[in-house]
Design a protein around this motif. Structure first.
Motif, PDB file in Angstrom:
ATOM      1  N   GLU A 179       6.111  -3.925   0.978  1.00  0.00           N
ATOM      2  CA  GLU A 179       4.730  -3.460   1.079  1.00  0.00           C
ATOM      3  C   GLU A 179       4.704  -1.940   0.957  1.00  0.00           C
TER       4      GLU A 179
ATOM      5  N   LYS B 154       8.762  -2.954  -9.215  1.00  0.00           N
ATOM      6  CA  LYS B 154       9.611  -4.105  -8.878  1.00  0.00           C
ATOM      7  C   LYS B 154      10.421  -3.828  -7.616  1.00  0.00           C
TER       8      LYS B 154
ATOM      9  N   HIS C  47      -6.517  -3.927  -4.758  1.00  0.00           N
ATOM     10  CA  HIS C  47      -5.558  -5.008  -4.978  1.00  0.00           C
ATOM     11  C   HIS C  47      -5.076  -5.039  -6.426  1.00  0.00           C
ATOM     12  N   GLN C  48      -5.987  -4.804  -7.375  1.00  0.00           N
ATOM     13  CA  GLN C  48      -5.598  -4.772  -8.784  1.00  0.00           C
ATOM     14  C   GLN C  48      -4.573  -3.675  -9.032  1.00  0.00           C
TER      15      GLN C  48
ATOM     16  N   ASP D 176      -2.693  -2.124  -6.731  1.00  0.00           N
ATOM     17  CA  ASP D 176      -1.477  -2.412  -5.964  1.00  0.00           C
ATOM     18  C   ASP D 176      -0.585  -3.415  -6.692  1.00  0.00           C
ATOM     19  N   SER D 177      -1.176  -4.461  -7.260  1.00  0.00           N
ATOM     20  CA  SER D 177      -0.360  -5.451  -7.963  1.00  0.00           C
ATOM     21  C   SER D 177       0.247  -4.843  -9.220  1.00  0.00           C
ATOM     22  N   LYS D 178      -0.505  -3.973  -9.895  1.00  0.00           N
ATOM     23  CA  LYS D 178       0.028  -3.295 -11.075  1.00  0.00           C
ATOM     24  C   LYS D 178       1.182  -2.377 -10.689  1.00  0.00           C
TER      25      LYS D 178
ATOM     26  N   ASN E  22       3.098  -2.631  -7.983  1.00  0.00           N
ATOM     27  CA  ASN E  22       4.229  -3.445  -7.533  1.00  0.00           C
ATOM     28  C   ASN E  22       4.993  -4.030  -8.711  1.00  0.00           C
ATOM     29  N   LYS E  23       4.282  -4.460  -9.749  1.00  0.00           N
ATOM     30  CA  LYS E  23       4.949  -4.994 -10.937  1.00  0.00           C
ATOM     31  C   LYS E  23       5.745  -3.907 -11.637  1.00  0.00           C
TER      32      LYS E  23
END
Length: 129
Positions: free
Chosen positions: A94, A85, A74-75, A77-79, A81-82
């Motif tokens: 997703e 963008k 998750h860490q 993936d969020s990095k 995705n940021k």
């Protein structure tokens, strides 16, 4: 230096770092994957295989829990995705599902089948006429 790190055997001391590196490598190769470029597909498959074997070994040996693995994923993936963008129509897109994810989603989807009762209710009054 990277070659030296890759040759290090997986151990309780380096498992977190190896998991992060492996998952980041897999996600990067997944983003670069192209249906027109067979090499990019092979790169992604190799990175995915390496990551999942590392993940399996880490959990099997008790070096990490499934929850710790999910937290790392998750860490990253969020990095990712940021960084990319990937927002379309106001929703973050997703990442592609792995085979394992598809199986999990598929088993959850079985409980969300449409019944089609609305269509039957509309047809019934027409039959009475």
């Amino acid at each position: 230096m990277k070659k030296q790190q890759q040759s290090d055997p997986l151990s309780p001391q380096n498992v977190h770092e190896k998991m992060k590196e492996g998952y980041e490598d897999y996600k990067q190769k997944q983003q670069r994957e192209s249906a027109q470029n067979v090499d990019s597909i092979l790169d992604r498959v190799m990175a995915e295989e390496k990551y999942y074997s590392t993940k399996t070994q880490a959990i099997k040996n008790g070096w990490m829990t499934k929850e710790e693995v999910i937290k790392i994923e998750h860490q990253i993936d969020s990095k990712v995705n940021k960084n990319e963008k990937g927002v379309i129509d106001g929703q973050i897109q997703e990442p592609s599902l792995t085979f394992q994810d598809r199986m999990e989603v598929g088993s959850q989807m079985q409980f969300q089948k449409r019944t089609g009762t609305a269509r039957r209710k509309k047809e019934e009054p027409e039959l009475e006429r």
